[in-house]
Scaffold this motif. Structure first.
Motif: not given
Length: 311
Positions: A107-131
């Protein structure tokens, strides 16, 4: 009795994990509510931001959610909370199981990944559901693979104390005397979703979504695991077990403070609460939780050394 630094790390591990889940859920509900761009969506945003101490929306809802989740300069954001949870877990790696550590590390690696910002922008709700789902996996791994001894109990105390304070803050945003009253049906539904309470609430009250019922359910329900009463009951239970390993510390003993708060919620008069308003009780819950936190530190973390040395 375990070392003070170990107890401290486990306690904060529980608190940070709960904080990350709560902020992720607030952000999810806030973003979903703003899709139709109505006053209801704006009210959901106000509730979510007020619950975390933000009085004004400086930018759009997406920007606000992005800040709550990925702002590393904010010590309470999801990424900061998970980073601190992971650091605390690393310091007590021998106290938690491999399964628990792996879930948190992924979980930690997911949120600090350099692509995390882009993934959040592309589909924020899915990103948050996964967290949120990954946090649930962490909690499940901890519950089913860790021995339910001191280590697990310190983590549970932190988790439930954080939960009680967060739910109290969420309800204060709607039911405190100086807060705007929430009567819109969809806004009340959003409030229930922020507390992960919609489906459990509907099983008790069916489709009758009323502010007084929401307040009663989220404060006093003894079976709902995110009600304040349930959380304080768990705090008292775990602290009472932990207290068996230390000498009595007087009137400020954390299990006594927790027991007093538990009793107050068990025997509260719901009718009186409705007539006098919920603000006073919610403020009392927040203040008593702060006192319990201080007593935990005085008892288990920052105690004088002579208290633990043999005579």
């Amino acid at each position: 009795m375990m070392l003070a630094r170990v107890a401290d790390s486990l306690y904060w591990l529980g608190r940070y994990i709960e904080r990350a889940e709560h902020l992720s859920r607030l952000s999810t509900v806030m973003l979903n509510a703003t899709l139709d761009q109505t006053d209801t969506g704006a009210e959901a945003v106000r509730i979510a931001l007020s619950a975390v101490g933000e009085t004004e929306l400086a930018a759009g809802a997406f920007e606000a959610a992005n800040g709550l989740v990925l702002d590393r300069s904010d010590p309470n954001s999801v990424v900061s909370s998970l980073s601190r949870a992971r650091e605390n877990a690393r310091q007590v790696r021998d106290q938690i199981t491999t399964e628990t550590w792996e879930r948190l590390n992924l979980l930690y690696l997911k949120v600090i990944d350099r692509n995390a910002g882009r993934e959040f922008a592309d589909n924020s709700v899915t990103f948050l559901h996964d967290i949120i789902a990954d946090v649930h996996l962490f909690k499940g791994a901890a519950d089913t693979t860790m021995s339910h001894g001191e280590s697990w109990r310190f983590m549970m105390v932190g988790m439930y104390l954080e939960r009680a304070q967060l739910i109290a803050s969420l309800l204060e945003a709607c039911f405190a005397e100086d807060s705007p009253k929430v009567n819109d049906h969809l806004a009340l539904v959003s409030l229930l979703r922020m507390g992960c309470a919609l489906e459990p609430y509907l099983r008790v009250y069916t489709a009758e979504i009323e502010p007084r019922h929401i307040l009663e359910f989220m404060v006093f329900d003894e079976d709902f695991p995110r009600s304040i009463r349930f959380a304080t009951s768990q705090i008292e239970k775990h602290l009472s077990e932990l207290a068996r390993h230390v000498e009595a510390t007087g009137r400020a003993a954390p299990e006594r403070l927790a027991g007093r708060l538990k009793a107050r919620l068990e025997f509260a008069d719901v009718g009186e609460l409705e007539s006098q308003g919920a603000g006073e009780l919610l403020t009392t819950v927040a203040n008593e939780c702060a006192r319990i936190h201080q007593a935990i530190y005085e008892t288990f973390v920052a105690y004088p050394l002579e208290m633990r040395l043999p005579a």
